[in-house]
Design a protein around this motif. Structure first.
Motif, short mmCIF file in Angstrom:
data_model
loop_
_atom_site.label_atom_id
_atom_site.label_comp_id
_atom_site.label_asym_id
_atom_site.label_seq_id
_atom_site.Cartn_x
_atom_site.Cartn_y
_atom_site.Cartn_z
N GLU A 87 31.69 41.48 49.38
CA GLU A 87 31.59 41.07 47.69
C GLU A 87 30.98 42.00 46.51
OE1 GLU A 87 29.76 36.67 47.16
OE2 GLU A 87 30.53 36.51 49.28
N LEU A 88 32.29 41.34 45.24
CA LEU A 88 32.14 42.88 44.52
C LEU A 88 31.37 41.93 43.67
CD1 LEU A 88 35.01 43.74 44.21
CD2 LEU A 88 33.41 45.25 44.76
N PRO A 89 30.16 42.87 43.39
CA PRO A 89 29.10 41.85 42.57
C PRO A 89 29.81 41.40 40.72
CG PRO A 89 27.97 44.28 42.50
CD PRO A 89 29.38 44.10 43.38
N ILE A 93 33.26 44.23 34.38
CA ILE A 93 33.81 45.61 33.90
C ILE A 93 35.18 45.85 34.32
CG2 ILE A 93 33.14 47.86 34.00
CD1 ILE A 93 30.52 47.56 34.43
N SER A 94 35.56 45.88 35.76
CA SER A 94 37.12 46.13 36.41
C SER A 94 38.32 44.92 35.25
CB SER A 94 37.28 45.86 37.15
OG SER A 94 35.99 46.91 38.33
N TYR A 95 37.82 43.98 34.94
CA TYR A 95 38.73 43.11 34.07
C TYR A 95 38.90 43.66 32.77
CZ TYR A 95 38.15 40.19 37.70
OH TYR A 95 38.49 39.27 39.73
N SER A 96 37.71 43.70 32.34
CA SER A 96 37.85 44.20 31.00
C SER A 96 38.47 45.45 30.24
CB SER A 96 36.53 44.71 30.62
OG SER A 96 35.90 44.00 29.86
N LEU A 97 38.18 46.39 31.71
CA LEU A 97 39.03 47.31 31.80
C LEU A 97 40.86 47.41 32.16
CD1 LEU A 97 37.12 50.32 33.85
CD2 LEU A 97 37.69 50.54 31.51
#
Length: 140
Positions: free
Chosen positions: A12-14, A20-24
């Protein structure tokens, strides 16, 4: 992957890393727009809107067929059949109650099919266009 599929281990990713990934991903998509692209889209608004609505209807029809054949819910089938980047579909699928492996599997298959068929299709279309242009050019 094998351990997770067997149920012995859960990855499970924090939440902060996902945010942050979705924002990028969002920034990478949004920063591709230039003023000239926005102006062109504004001039072509109704054609673009008609194309978008047609694409949504076609994907919905394909999703209905896929949902019946694969015995998955409509949203899973729609995301599996929708065009666009795998990264964008992954973001939507991760935040929706869908069968994520099915969606990503179908998106990967779609990508491979496009990768294998696009050069042939583009070559044929460009040859046809060149032949049409030859026919319309008056000879002296």
């Amino acid at each position: 992957m094998v351990l997770q599929d067997a149920g012995w281990f859960t990855i499970e990713l924090p939440t902060w890393l996902l945010a942050i990934s979705y924002s990028l991903v969002g920034w990478s998509i949004g920063l591709r727009f230039s003023r000239s692209i926005v102006r062109y889209a504004a001039r072509s608004f109704f054609r673009v809107l008609a194309s978008i609505l047609t694409l949504i209807l076609l994907c919905s029809g394909l999703a209905l067929i896929l949902a019946k054949i694969a015995h998955v819910d409509f949203l899973t089938a729609y995301l599996a059949s929708s065009p666009g980047g795998v990264d964008s579909v992954a973001v939507v699928a991760a935040s929706s109650p869908v069968d994520m492996p099915f969606v990503m599997g179908m998106q990967t298959v779609r990508f491979v099919v496009v990768l294998l068929t696009a050069p042939t299709i583009a070559g044929r279309l460009s040859r046809n266009k060149a032949e049409q242009q030859k026919e319309t050019i008056p000879l002296e």
